[in-house]
Design a protein around this motif. Sequence first.
Motif, PDB file in Angstrom:
ATOM      1  N   GLN A  82       0.864  -1.173   0.000  1.00  0.00           N
ATOM      2  CA  GLN A  82       0.000   0.000   0.000  1.00  0.00           C
ATOM      3  C   GLN A  82       0.903   1.226   0.000  1.00  0.00           C
ATOM      4  N   LEU A  83       0.611   2.182  -0.886  1.00  0.00           N
ATOM      5  CA  LEU A  83       1.408   3.404  -0.964  1.00  0.00           C
ATOM      6  C   LEU A  83       0.517   4.608  -0.688  1.00  0.00           C
ATOM      7  N   GLU A  84       1.014   5.501   0.166  1.00  0.00           N
ATOM      8  CA  GLU A  84       0.292   6.715   0.519  1.00  0.00           C
ATOM      9  C   GLU A  84       1.224   7.896   0.261  1.00  0.00           C
ATOM     10  N   SER A  85       0.718   8.902  -0.477  1.00  0.00           N
ATOM     11  CA  SER A  85       1.576  10.004  -0.926  1.00  0.00           C
ATOM     12  C   SER A  85       0.886  11.344  -0.724  1.00  0.00           C
ATOM     13  N   ASN A  86       1.703  12.401  -0.636  1.00  0.00           N
ATOM     14  CA  ASN A  86       1.141  13.750  -0.562  1.00  0.00           C
ATOM     15  C   ASN A  86       0.970  14.383  -1.938  1.00  0.00           C
ATOM     16  N   GLN A  87       1.406  13.657  -3.007  1.00  0.00           N
ATOM     17  CA  GLN A  87       1.219  14.086  -4.393  1.00  0.00           C
ATOM     18  C   GLN A  87       0.723  12.884  -5.205  1.00  0.00           C
ATOM     19  N   PRO A  88      -0.038  13.119  -6.271  1.00  0.00           N
ATOM     20  CA  PRO A  88      -0.472  12.001  -7.107  1.00  0.00           C
ATOM     21  C   PRO A  88       0.722  11.217  -7.670  1.00  0.00           C
ATOM     22  N   ILE A  89       0.683   9.912  -7.541  1.00  0.00           N
ATOM     23  CA  ILE A  89       1.761   9.049  -8.001  1.00  0.00           C
ATOM     24  C   ILE A  89       1.206   7.888  -8.806  1.00  0.00           C
ATOM     25  N   ILE A  90       2.099   7.250  -9.545  1.00  0.00           N
ATOM     26  CA  ILE A  90       1.846   5.971 -10.199  1.00  0.00           C
ATOM     27  C   ILE A  90       2.976   5.045  -9.757  1.00  0.00           C
ATOM     28  N   ALA A  91       2.653   3.805  -9.432  1.00  0.00           N
ATOM     29  CA  ALA A  91       3.668   2.870  -8.968  1.00  0.00           C
ATOM     30  C   ALA A  91       3.599   1.580  -9.774  1.00  0.00           C
ATOM     31  N   TRP A  92       4.677   0.818  -9.719  1.00  0.00           N
ATOM     32  CA  TRP A  92       4.745  -0.437 -10.476  1.00  0.00           C
ATOM     33  C   TRP A  92       5.790  -1.333  -9.836  1.00  0.00           C
ATOM     34  N   VAL A  93       5.685  -2.611 -10.141  1.00  0.00           N
ATOM     35  CA  VAL A  93       6.708  -3.555  -9.695  1.00  0.00           C
ATOM     36  C   VAL A  93       7.201  -4.377 -10.875  1.00  0.00           C
ATOM     37  N   SER A  94       8.434  -4.812 -10.754  1.00  0.00           N
ATOM     38  CA  SER A  94       9.028  -5.768 -11.681  1.00  0.00           C
ATOM     39  C   SER A  94       9.347  -7.021 -10.882  1.00  0.00           C
ATOM     40  N   GLU A  95       8.624  -8.104 -11.181  1.00  0.00           N
ATOM     41  CA  GLU A  95       8.879  -9.378 -10.517  1.00  0.00           C
ATOM     42  C   GLU A  95       9.844 -10.161 -11.399  1.00  0.00           C
ATOM     43  N   ILE A  96      11.028 -10.468 -10.865  1.00  0.00           N
ATOM     44  CA  ILE A  96      12.148 -10.918 -11.687  1.00  0.00           C
ATOM     45  C   ILE A  96      12.549 -12.335 -11.312  1.00  0.00           C
ATOM     46  N   ASP A  97      12.692 -13.196 -12.304  1.00  0.00           N
ATOM     47  CA  ASP A  97      13.208 -14.541 -12.095  1.00  0.00           C
ATOM     48  C   ASP A  97      14.706 -14.450 -11.799  1.00  0.00           C
ATOM     49  N   ASN A  98      15.148 -14.986 -10.673  1.00  0.00           N
ATOM     50  CA  ASN A  98      16.547 -14.844 -10.272  1.00  0.00           C
ATOM     51  C   ASN A  98      17.513 -15.598 -11.170  1.00  0.00           C
ATOM     52  N   THR A  99      17.036 -16.631 -11.862  1.00  0.00           N
ATOM     53  CA  THR A  99      17.917 -17.403 -12.736  1.00  0.00           C
ATOM     54  C   THR A  99      18.073 -16.752 -14.098  1.00  0.00           C
ATOM     55  N   THR A 100      16.949 -16.302 -14.685  1.00  0.00           N
ATOM     56  CA  THR A 100      16.966 -15.776 -16.047  1.00  0.00           C
ATOM     57  C   THR A 100      16.980 -14.253 -16.101  1.00  0.00           C
ATOM     58  N   ASN A 101      16.709 -13.583 -14.960  1.00  0.00           N
ATOM     59  CA  ASN A 101      16.525 -12.124 -14.907  1.00  0.00           C
ATOM     60  C   ASN A 101      15.390 -11.657 -15.808  1.00  0.00           C
ATOM     61  N   ASP A 102      14.414 -12.529 -16.036  1.00  0.00           N
ATOM     62  CA  ASP A 102      13.255 -12.182 -16.858  1.00  0.00           C
ATOM     63  C   ASP A 102      12.265 -11.376 -16.019  1.00  0.00           C
ATOM     64  N   PRO A 103      11.915 -10.140 -16.441  1.00  0.00           N
ATOM     65  CA  PRO A 103      11.007  -9.309 -15.646  1.00  0.00           C
ATOM     66  C   PRO A 103       9.556  -9.419 -16.111  1.00  0.00           C
TER      67      PRO A 103
END
Length: 749
Positions: free
Chosen positions: A612-633
């Motif tokens: 959960q992200l709470e901000s004092n300005q409008p934001i956009i967030a994202w994640v990159s879930e990465i395979d540790n063997t292949t570095n595939d995001p």
Amino acid sequence: MELRERESYMSKNQRNYIQSCGITVILLIFCGVTLAATGSVTVAWDPIQDSRLGGYTVNWGLSSRTYTNSQNTSATQLTLELEAGKKYYFAVNGYDKQLDPGDISAEVSTVVNGSGNDTTPPVISKVAVGNITGSTAFVSFTTNEEAYAQVEYGTTQSLGSATGLTNDAATSNNLRLSGLSTLTTYFFRVVATDLSGNESRSAISSFKTTDGDPNASLRIIQITVSHVTSSAVRITWSTNKSASGIIQFGSGSTMNGSLAQTDPITDHSVTISGLPPSTVYRYQILASSGGVQATSGILTFKTADRVSQPAQPSPNAIFVPSVVENGNIRTNLGIDSLTDSAANVNITVVGKDGLVIAGTTVQVPARGLTQINSVLPSIASSTVGHDTHADLYLESDQPISAWASQIDNSTNDPSLLISKQNGSTQILIPSAANTSSFSSSLVIMNLGSTSAQVALKAYGIDGSVLAESHDPLSIPANGILAYDNVLQSLGVNGNYGPIEITSLNSNPLVAASRVASKNRSGGFFEGVNYAEAALTQVIPHVVDTADLRTNLGVNNVTSFDATVMVRLMNKDGQEVGALPVTVAPKGLTQINNVVRELLGSSSVANFEGYLQLESNQPIIAWVSEIDNTTNDPGFAVSKTQGARHLLVGSTANTGIFKSSLVVVNTGGQEALVDIVMHDAQGNLKGQLNGVTIPTHGFYTSQNILESLGVTGNFGPVELTSRNAQPLVVVSRVYSTSGTSGFFEGVPLE
């Protein structure tokens, strides 16, 4: 023969739960089957390395996921004497020293070999179908020796359903198929297994069910639109009993055209010709039998746009901005029907210049999925070359959702892109790179009816302007602007950060960027509408295990510093870590391995949760879930709010591909959620009803179809919150080779 999988899932994702009865070790393991002496089966599995383990329970039975027998053991294999010639299903669960059981494993199966040296399968003969009604049929056949038997059947030659295996071996069988649909063609084959475990299968044959109850009301049961050209269309329909028919149609508010079919039949077909191109028509079918009438709803079709002419999508069109076919990448298209009616879908392929390349019409089964592999050569084989970048749009007579999977030909790595219906005038690509390790493509599609004038601006993570387009970039109506490496094209090297896309003349745009590494693994950033920026955001899944890590990115879309509190939540909705971060105006703050950072762990945390992200300005967030063997995001973008009814476009538990599922309850009370899976034909294959998710907690499954009892299949998953709590959903499609992509749940409200 050994069918053992020597990899324990528990060793990757061990989870402990404190319950009122004591500590329970949840054991999720893959087990294998080794065929030993005749009549014997040895079930073997990987050991669990945990001091609390008390032993294992082997479960087995004659039906999938229905286990009528079990036996405990402290070893990691168990040999059983079982009845020869029958197919048995096996699964294993562990228990702790207080005898509390853990989760049951994946299922494996085998046919038990009988005694003797018989290696000859039975001979099937005299296959026949009789006593056909609107919902049942009997398949009879004989074998040259005693055998257990079943019938596999379905509405396509891939079959998909089967009768239960007979309890007794015999040389003559007459098996009943039930639950069939009226006036439907079914394909089937016979399977026979003798007492030594030798199996044989007949050739695939077919039959068609009847009208059903002769006293039933007249019904129109299927309507199909096909052979669509710029001037003609063929419409076929079926009725549950012989009837005459009339089709009325028109392009305006009234349907002033009609064609009649006076012969009393069940399968009807008419071709309407002499129509203008690129025109939406409304139509309705009237059927009549013995003075009784049936009327369809009012439906639509659209005549095709002329090839080599400007595209003219209708107002209800949905768009896929990037389809590619070249030596490196191919694109598959998936279409989901969102209703209980089959959807007739026009697909139009458009070149970069906004001119039509080709088109076709497909039907998607009710609640089903139609997938077109290598969509460009499949639809436009005569007009596209070996290196083509295009877009497409879809028009349907029923609500649909569509998605594209861009697949790396060398690694089979899928990058998933969801269709859009509406564009926006200001779009953010959360992060683009041109470094020694990564580069980013960019595709911008103009959804407007006139040429779009577009400006690009690349920012660094500190919000400084790295580069921008000095002259307006022109994109033809319904055309695209594409870059293989957008930062390189803008003159930026060795750097990364967000890209701002602005329509200078207010034409609506959609955009997508594929981030790829030098070894060509990759994932999609879909362009985010600036209006989706908000003070609170939810990231539905983050993980840190030996296999996967998660990086977090936070974009500040304003001209002021943003102070953001990042909170890590567990399954029960409890905060387990928090970290304040600052994001520069127009900048990007990235936290690598965010789970480890929030937990203050110096090594693998073996934890999954959400943010959960709470901000004092409008934001956009994202994640990159990465395979540790292949570095595939695989990329997932934050959500400002959930929905009570969502669809995951496709999930798999077949071959090398599996699908995870995470469901976050963002509501203010406990959520009761139904999870339902249909196969590509729309048949219900598995469901979990009333899944309880705590307030601000989440449900997770590493293999959702396995959790639903579905193996060897794929299709969409639908989620409904019974008590209207808002949900955020994400599914990760992954392969045994470590490649992956994300399906984000699409709201159906």
